[in-house]
Design a protein around this motif. Structure first.
Motif, PDB file in Angstrom:
ATOM      1  N   MET A   1       0.845  -1.187   0.000  1.00 35.56           N
ATOM      2  CA  MET A   1       0.000   0.000   0.000  1.00 35.56           C
ATOM      3  C   MET A   1       0.886   1.244   0.000  1.00 35.56           C
ATOM      4  SD  MET A   1      -3.107   0.942   2.586  1.00 35.56           S
ATOM      5  CE  MET A   1      -4.276  -0.067   1.691  1.00 35.56           C
ATOM      6  N   ARG A   2       0.423   2.267  -0.718  1.00 36.77           N
ATOM      7  CA  ARG A   2       1.158   3.528  -0.812  1.00 36.77           C
ATOM      8  C   ARG A   2       0.234   4.684  -0.462  1.00 36.77           C
ATOM      9  NH1 ARG A   2       2.267   4.972  -6.043  1.00 36.77           N
ATOM     10  NH2 ARG A   2       0.653   3.569  -6.786  1.00 36.77           N
ATOM     11  N   VAL A   3       0.833   5.780  -0.017  1.00 35.24           N
ATOM     12  CA  VAL A   3       0.076   7.014   0.153  1.00 35.24           C
ATOM     13  C   VAL A   3       0.487   7.945  -0.994  1.00 35.24           C
ATOM     14  CG1 VAL A   3       1.760   7.988   1.781  1.00 35.24           C
ATOM     15  CG2 VAL A   3      -0.582   8.881   1.717  1.00 35.24           C
ATOM     16  N   VAL A   4      -0.525   8.466  -1.664  1.00 34.62           N
ATOM     17  CA  VAL A   4      -0.297   9.249  -2.873  1.00 34.62           C
ATOM     18  C   VAL A   4      -0.903  10.636  -2.685  1.00 34.62           C
ATOM     19  CG1 VAL A   4      -0.786   9.415  -5.345  1.00 34.62           C
ATOM     20  CG2 VAL A   4      -0.301   7.192  -4.306  1.00 34.62           C
ATOM     21  N   ALA A   5      -0.160  11.647  -3.101  1.00 36.78           N
ATOM     22  CA  ALA A   5      -0.650  13.026  -3.018  1.00 36.78           C
ATOM     23  C   ALA A   5      -0.879  13.589  -4.416  1.00 36.78           C
ATOM     24  CB  ALA A   5       0.363  13.896  -2.278  1.00 36.78           C
ATOM     25  N   ASP A   6      -2.020  14.229  -4.581  1.00 36.42           N
ATOM     26  CA  ASP A   6      -2.310  14.957  -5.812  1.00 36.42           C
ATOM     27  C   ASP A   6      -1.882  16.408  -5.588  1.00 36.42           C
ATOM     28  OD1 ASP A   6      -3.362  16.411  -7.908  1.00 36.42           O
ATOM     29  OD2 ASP A   6      -5.182  15.197  -8.046  1.00 36.42           O
ATOM     30  N   ARG A   7      -0.709  16.731  -6.096  1.00 35.23           N
ATOM     31  CA  ARG A   7      -0.140  18.062  -5.830  1.00 35.23           C
ATOM     32  C   ARG A   7      -0.948  19.174  -6.485  1.00 35.23           C
ATOM     33  NH1 ARG A   7       5.012  18.886  -4.248  1.00 35.23           N
ATOM     34  NH2 ARG A   7       5.389  20.284  -5.995  1.00 35.23           N
ATOM     35  N   ASP A   8      -1.748  18.859  -7.484  1.00 39.92           N
ATOM     36  CA  ASP A   8      -2.599  19.880  -8.107  1.00 39.92           C
ATOM     37  C   ASP A   8      -3.759  20.279  -7.200  1.00 39.92           C
ATOM     38  OD1 ASP A   8      -1.050  19.997 -10.392  1.00 39.92           O
ATOM     39  OD2 ASP A   8      -2.183  18.411 -11.382  1.00 39.92           O
ATOM     40  N   LYS A   9      -4.172  19.366  -6.324  1.00 39.58           N
ATOM     41  CA  LYS A   9      -5.284  19.663  -5.422  1.00 39.58           C
ATOM     42  C   LYS A   9      -4.813  20.298  -4.116  1.00 39.58           C
ATOM     43  CE  LYS A   9      -8.470  15.991  -6.853  1.00 39.58           C
ATOM     44  NZ  LYS A   9      -9.098  14.727  -6.388  1.00 39.58           N
ATOM     45  N   CYS A  10      -3.582  20.030  -3.725  1.00 39.60           N
ATOM     46  CA  CYS A  10      -3.077  20.457  -2.422  1.00 39.60           C
ATOM     47  C   CYS A  10      -3.174  21.972  -2.252  1.00 39.60           C
ATOM     48  CB  CYS A  10      -1.621  20.008  -2.266  1.00 39.60           C
ATOM     49  SG  CYS A  10      -0.855  20.601  -0.748  1.00 39.60           S
ATOM     50  N   MET A  11      -3.677  22.376  -1.084  1.00 38.34           N
ATOM     51  CA  MET A  11      -3.804  23.800  -0.753  1.00 38.34           C
ATOM     52  C   MET A  11      -2.675  24.254   0.181  1.00 38.34           C
ATOM     53  SD  MET A  11      -7.928  24.014  -0.178  1.00 38.34           S
ATOM     54  CE  MET A  11      -7.727  23.526   1.513  1.00 38.34           C
ATOM     55  N   GLY A  12      -1.822  23.319   0.583  1.00 32.80           N
ATOM     56  CA  GLY A  12      -0.633  23.686   1.340  1.00 32.80           C
ATOM     57  C   GLY A  12      -0.856  24.104   2.781  1.00 32.80           C
ATOM     58  N   ASN A  13      -1.959  23.687   3.374  1.00 27.67           N
ATOM     59  CA  ASN A  13      -2.230  24.136   4.747  1.00 27.67           C
ATOM     60  C   ASN A  13      -1.503  23.308   5.815  1.00 27.67           C
ATOM     61  OD1 ASN A  13      -3.684  21.790   4.813  1.00 27.67           O
ATOM     62  ND2 ASN A  13      -5.643  22.794   4.463  1.00 27.67           N
ATOM     63  N   GLY A  14      -0.858  22.229   5.412  1.00 26.39           N
ATOM     64  CA  GLY A  14       0.015  21.506   6.332  1.00 26.39           C
ATOM     65  C   GLY A  14      -0.670  20.611   7.349  1.00 26.39           C
ATOM     66  N   LEU A  15      -1.954  20.343   7.180  1.00 26.00           N
ATOM     67  CA  LEU A  15      -2.627  19.475   8.156  1.00 26.00           C
ATOM     68  C   LEU A  15      -2.044  18.065   8.137  1.00 26.00           C
ATOM     69  CD1 LEU A  15      -6.327  20.642   7.753  1.00 26.00           C
ATOM     70  CD2 LEU A  15      -4.731  21.174   9.589  1.00 26.00           C
ATOM     71  N   CYS A  16      -1.692  17.579   6.972  1.00 22.93           N
ATOM     72  CA  CYS A  16      -1.098  16.245   6.886  1.00 22.93           C
ATOM     73  C   CYS A  16       0.255  16.221   7.608  1.00 22.93           C
ATOM     74  CB  CYS A  16      -0.946  15.810   5.439  1.00 22.93           C
ATOM     75  SG  CYS A  16      -0.033  16.988   4.410  1.00 22.93           S
ATOM     76  N   GLU A  17       1.018  17.262   7.447  1.00 22.75           N
ATOM     77  CA  GLU A  17       2.316  17.349   8.119  1.00 22.75           C
ATOM     78  C   GLU A  17       2.132  17.366   9.637  1.00 22.75           C
ATOM     79  OE1 GLU A  17       4.614  20.705   6.897  1.00 22.75           O
ATOM     80  OE2 GLU A  17       6.356  20.113   8.051  1.00 22.75           O
ATOM     81  N   ALA A  18       1.090  18.034  10.097  1.00 25.92           N
ATOM     82  CA  ALA A  18       0.826  18.075  11.534  1.00 25.92           C
ATOM     83  C   ALA A  18       0.488  16.684  12.062  1.00 25.92           C
ATOM     84  CB  ALA A  18      -0.318  19.044  11.823  1.00 25.92           C
ATOM     85  N   VAL A  19      -0.199  15.886  11.262  1.00 25.35           N
ATOM     86  CA  VAL A  19      -0.572  14.533  11.689  1.00 25.35           C
ATOM     87  C   VAL A  19       0.628  13.593  11.639  1.00 25.35           C
ATOM     88  CG1 VAL A  19      -1.983  12.506  11.117  1.00 25.35           C
ATOM     89  CG2 VAL A  19      -2.985  14.814  11.010  1.00 25.35           C
ATOM     90  N   HIS A  20       1.413  13.673  10.585  1.00 25.10           N
ATOM     91  CA  HIS A  20       2.527  12.731  10.427  1.00 25.10           C
ATOM     92  C   HIS A  20       3.718  13.432   9.757  1.00 25.10           C
ATOM     93  CE1 HIS A  20       4.730   9.150  10.358  1.00 25.10           C
ATOM     94  NE2 HIS A  20       3.766   8.293  10.102  1.00 25.10           N
ATOM     95  N   PRO A  21       4.480  14.201  10.537  1.00 24.41           N
ATOM     96  CA  PRO A  21       5.575  14.990   9.959  1.00 24.41           C
ATOM     97  C   PRO A  21       6.727  14.167   9.405  1.00 24.41           C
ATOM     98  CG  PRO A  21       5.523  15.212  12.348  1.00 24.41           C
ATOM     99  CD  PRO A  21       4.278  14.481  11.963  1.00 24.41           C
ATOM    100  N   ALA A  22       6.811  12.899   9.783  1.00 22.06           N
ATOM    101  CA  ALA A  22       7.877  12.074   9.223  1.00 22.06           C
ATOM    102  C   ALA A  22       7.590  11.716   7.769  1.00 22.06           C
ATOM    103  CB  ALA A  22       8.055  10.802  10.050  1.00 22.06           C
ATOM    104  N   VAL A  23       6.337  11.773   7.372  1.00 23.21           N
ATOM    105  CA  VAL A  23       5.953  11.384   6.014  1.00 23.21           C
ATOM    106  C   VAL A  23       5.653  12.600   5.133  1.00 23.21           C
ATOM    107  CG1 VAL A  23       4.211  10.167   4.633  1.00 23.21           C
ATOM    108  CG2 VAL A  23       5.129   9.116   6.710  1.00 23.21           C
TER     109      VAL A  23
END
Ligand code: SF4
Length: 65
Positions: A1-23
């Motif tokens: 399993m992989r985690v995939v980001a759609d960079r065209d949709k990303c708004m850059g608010n960093g919520l994902c980084e707050a949840v898991h900054p190592a990833v």
């Protein structure tokens, strides 16, 4: 399993980084960077939380099996 980001949709608010900054990180361009797409079993719950937290629906877990 992989985690995939759609960079065209990303708004850059960093919520994902707050949840898991190592990833996840928000790069200098204001768009998410995924440091490691591979989902380890011990990370899965946090990654599911990050996917759910993304208001732009830019993250998803992909099952390659
Ligand atoms: S939570 Fe979603 S919109 Fe926010 S930085 Fe992460 S991928 Fe981008």
């Amino acid at each position: 399993m992989r985690v995939v980001a759609d960079r065209d949709k990303c708004m850059g608010n960093g919520l994902c980084e707050a949840v898991h900054p190592a990833v996840f990180a928000v790069g200098d361009d204001g768009v998410v960077i995924v440091h490691d797409e591979n989902v380890r079993a011990e990370d899965r719950r946090l990654l599911e939380q990050a996917v759910a937290a993304c208001p732009a629906f830019a993250l998803r877990l992909v099952d390659d099996d």
